[in-house]
Design an enzyme around this catalytic site. Structure first.
Site, PDB file in Angstrom:
ATOM      1  N   ASP A  37      62.391 -19.884  -0.880  1.00 58.65           N
ATOM      2  CA  ASP A  37      62.248 -19.011  -2.050  1.00 58.65           C
ATOM      3  C   ASP A  37      61.664 -17.672  -1.597  1.00 58.65           C
ATOM      4  O   ASP A  37      60.788 -17.651  -0.739  1.00 58.65           O
ATOM      5  CB  ASP A  37      61.303 -19.674  -3.069  1.00 58.65           C
ATOM      6  N   VAL A  63      67.601 -16.197   0.318  1.00 59.86           N
ATOM      7  CA  VAL A  63      68.731 -17.023   0.787  1.00 59.86           C
ATOM      8  C   VAL A  63      70.041 -16.237   0.848  1.00 59.86           C
ATOM      9  O   VAL A  63      71.055 -16.772   1.293  1.00 59.86           O
ATOM     10  CB  VAL A  63      68.908 -18.310  -0.052  1.00 59.86           C
ATOM     11  N   LYS A  97      74.103 -10.997  -5.375  1.00 60.33           N
ATOM     12  CA  LYS A  97      74.053 -11.410  -3.972  1.00 60.33           C
ATOM     13  C   LYS A  97      73.658 -12.881  -3.831  1.00 60.33           C
ATOM     14  O   LYS A  97      74.242 -13.610  -3.033  1.00 60.33           O
ATOM     15  CB  LYS A  97      73.069 -10.519  -3.196  1.00 60.33           C
ATOM     16  N   LYS A 111      77.328 -27.718   5.173  1.00 55.67           N
ATOM     17  CA  LYS A 111      78.457 -28.067   6.054  1.00 55.67           C
ATOM     18  C   LYS A 111      77.962 -28.374   7.468  1.00 55.67           C
ATOM     19  O   LYS A 111      78.318 -29.397   8.061  1.00 55.67           O
ATOM     20  CB  LYS A 111      79.461 -26.906   6.062  1.00 55.67           C
ATOM     21  N   ALA A 120      73.474 -25.167  -8.848  1.00 57.33           N
ATOM     22  CA  ALA A 120      72.975 -24.954 -10.208  1.00 57.33           C
ATOM     23  C   ALA A 120      73.847 -23.879 -10.850  1.00 57.33           C
ATOM     24  O   ALA A 120      73.675 -22.696 -10.594  1.00 57.33           O
ATOM     25  CB  ALA A 120      71.526 -24.507 -10.171  1.00 57.33           C
ATOM     26  N   TYR A 151      75.375 -12.001 -13.768  1.00 53.60           N
ATOM     27  CA  TYR A 151      74.975 -13.415 -13.648  1.00 53.60           C
ATOM     28  C   TYR A 151      76.192 -14.318 -13.846  1.00 53.60           C
ATOM     29  O   TYR A 151      76.475 -15.197 -13.034  1.00 53.60           O
ATOM     30  CB  TYR A 151      73.912 -13.714 -14.698  1.00 53.60           C
ATOM     31  N   LYS A 155      77.942 -16.675 -10.913  1.00 56.08           N
ATOM     32  CA  LYS A 155      77.979 -18.139 -11.018  1.00 56.08           C
ATOM     33  C   LYS A 155      79.419 -18.645 -11.016  1.00 56.08           C
ATOM     34  O   LYS A 155      79.700 -19.724 -10.485  1.00 56.08           O
ATOM     35  CB  LYS A 155      77.243 -18.608 -12.274  1.00 56.08           C
TER      36      LYS A 155
END
Ligand code: UDP
Length: 312
Positions: A37, A63, A97, A111, A120, A151, A155
Site C-alpha cells: 500500500d 503498485v 494507473k 502469474k 476487486a 474509476y 475497473k
C-alpha cells in the site's frame, strides 16, 4: 483452499477500508499476509494492530510500479485503488494507473508465482444502469469521459486484463463486483454517503443529501462482503460475481434512518447531484447465492449501529 493456514496472500491496498478487514480475517485464519500500500487513501491506523503479528508484513509501495515479492505466494488480492467518488476526483490519474498498470503488475506477480488472483471490481462497471437490478451479464452504461469515468473505465479495463490473463496464461482469476459497502474504518472525510451522514449526524450538522435524495443504493456491511470474497476465492468461478446487499433504499430514507439511529437533531439540506451519479443501484446476487451459497447476514440497522459506535 487458497486461504488455508500458512498460505501467503498478497493484498494490494491492504491498508484501505476493505483491504484491512481482509488482512485481519486472513491472519485470523492462519494465513501469512503481505500488505502492499502507498497509503494514498489507505491509513496506518487501519493496520496498526496487525503490525505486531509475525505473519503480517507491510510493503509501502505504489503498485502501479513493479511489485517485488521474494517469498512464494498462493494468492494475490488486488484491492488498491481510490474508491470513493471524492477520492477518484482528487486522484484521477493515480486511479487510472492503479486500475491499469497496477492490475497488470498484480497479474504479473500472480502469474510468476503460480498464484490465484482476485480483482476487486465494482458496481461502477454498470455505470448509470439501464437495467434493474444489475445482473453480471449486463454490460453497463458508462460515460467514459465524465469525471467518474477514470474509476469506471479503469475497473472495466482491469476486468478485461484479468480475463485475458486467465485465457492466455491460464491464471486462476476471480472478479468480485463490489456494491456499496460500509462499516468501521471508513474515513470520516471519505466523502461517501454513510460516513458523511454519520459524521454530520453525530455533530448535529445538516445532512447533505445530493439531488432530491430519490436516487437509490443498496448497502452491504463489510463483514458480509469479506465473507463473500473469501468464498469466491475458494470457488471454481472465473466469471465476475456481484457481492452486495440487495435491500435497496433511497438516499433520503438512509439520511432519515441515520438521524433516527444517532438520535441527532440534524436537519436535511439538498445539495447539487454530482455529474453522472447513478439513479439506481441494486445487485442481482443470484449467482453468489447459487454458486457460493452466500447472502448478506447483517441487516442495515444492525450494521449502521456498529458503524455509528465506531465513529463515536
Ligand atoms: N450522497 C449524498 N450525500 C453525501 C454523499 C453522497 O446524497 O454527502 C449520495 C451520492 O450522490 C449518491 C449516493 O449518496 O447518490 C451514494 O454515494 P456514495 O458516494 O456513497 O457512493 P456511490 O454509490 O455514488 O459510488
Amino acid at each position: 483452499m487458497a486461504t488455508k493456514k500458512n498460505s501467503r496472500v498478497v493484498i494490494t491496498g491492504g491498508a484501505g477500508f476493505i483491504g484491512s478487514h481482509l488482512c485481519e480475517r486472513l491472519l485470523t485464519a492462519g494465513c501469512r499476509v503481505t500488505c502492499v500500500d502507498n497509503l494514498i487513501t489507505g491509513s496506518m491506523e487501519n493496520i496498526r494492530s496487525l503490525l505486531k503479528n509475525k505473519n503480517f508484513q507491510l510493503k509501502m509501495q505504489d503498485v502501479s510500479r513493479f511489485i517485488q515479492v521474494e517469498e512464494p505466494v498462493d494468492c494475490v488480492l488486488h484491492f488498491a485503488s481510490p474508491a470513493s467518488p471524492v477520492d477518484y476526483l482528487d486522484f484521477p490519474i493515480q486511479t487510472l494507473k492503479v486500475g491499469s498498470l497496477g492490475t497488470h503488475n498484480a497479474l504479473g506477480l500472480a502469474k510468476t508465482k503460480g498464484a490465484k488472483f482476485l480483482l476487486a471490481s465494482t458496481s461502477e462497471v454498470y455505470g448509470d444502469p439501464l437495467t434493474h437490478p444489475q445482473h453480471e451479464d449486463y454490460w453497463g452504461n458508462v460515460n467514459p469521459i465524465g469525471p467518474r469515468g477514470v474509476y469506471d473505465e479503469a475497473k472495466r479495463f482491469a476486468e478485461a486484463m484479468t480475463l485475458a490473463y486467465h485465457r492466455v496464461h491460464g491464471v486462476d482469476t476471480k472478479i468480485v463486483r463490489i456494491f456499496n459497502t460500509y462499516g468501521p474504518r471508513m474515513r470520516r472525510r471519505d466523502g461517501r454517503a454513510i460516513p458523511n451522514f454519520i459524521a454530520q449526524a453525530l455533530h448535529n450538522l445538516p445532512i447533505t443529501v445530493y439531488g432530491d435524495g430519490s436516487q437509490t443504493r443498496s448497502f452491504c456491511y463489510a463483514d458480509d462482503l469479506v465473507e463473500g470474497i473469501l468464498r469466491l476465492l475458494d470457488s471454481d468461478l472465473n466469471v465476475p460475481v456481484n457481492i452486495g446487499n440487495p435491500k435497496e433504499m433511497t438516499l433520503l430514507e438512509l439520511a432519515n434512518l441515520i438521524i433516527e439511529l444517532t438520535g441527532s437533531k440534524s436537519t436535511i439540506v439538498f445539495n447539487p447531484l454530482p455529474v453522472d451519479d447513478p439513479k439506481q443501484r441494486r445487485p442481482d446476487i443470484s449467482r453468489a447465492r447459487k454458486y457460493l451459497d452466500w447472502e448478506p447476514a447483517v441487516g442495515l440497522r444492525d450494521g449502521l449501529r456498529k458503524t455509528i459506535e465506531w465513529f463515536r
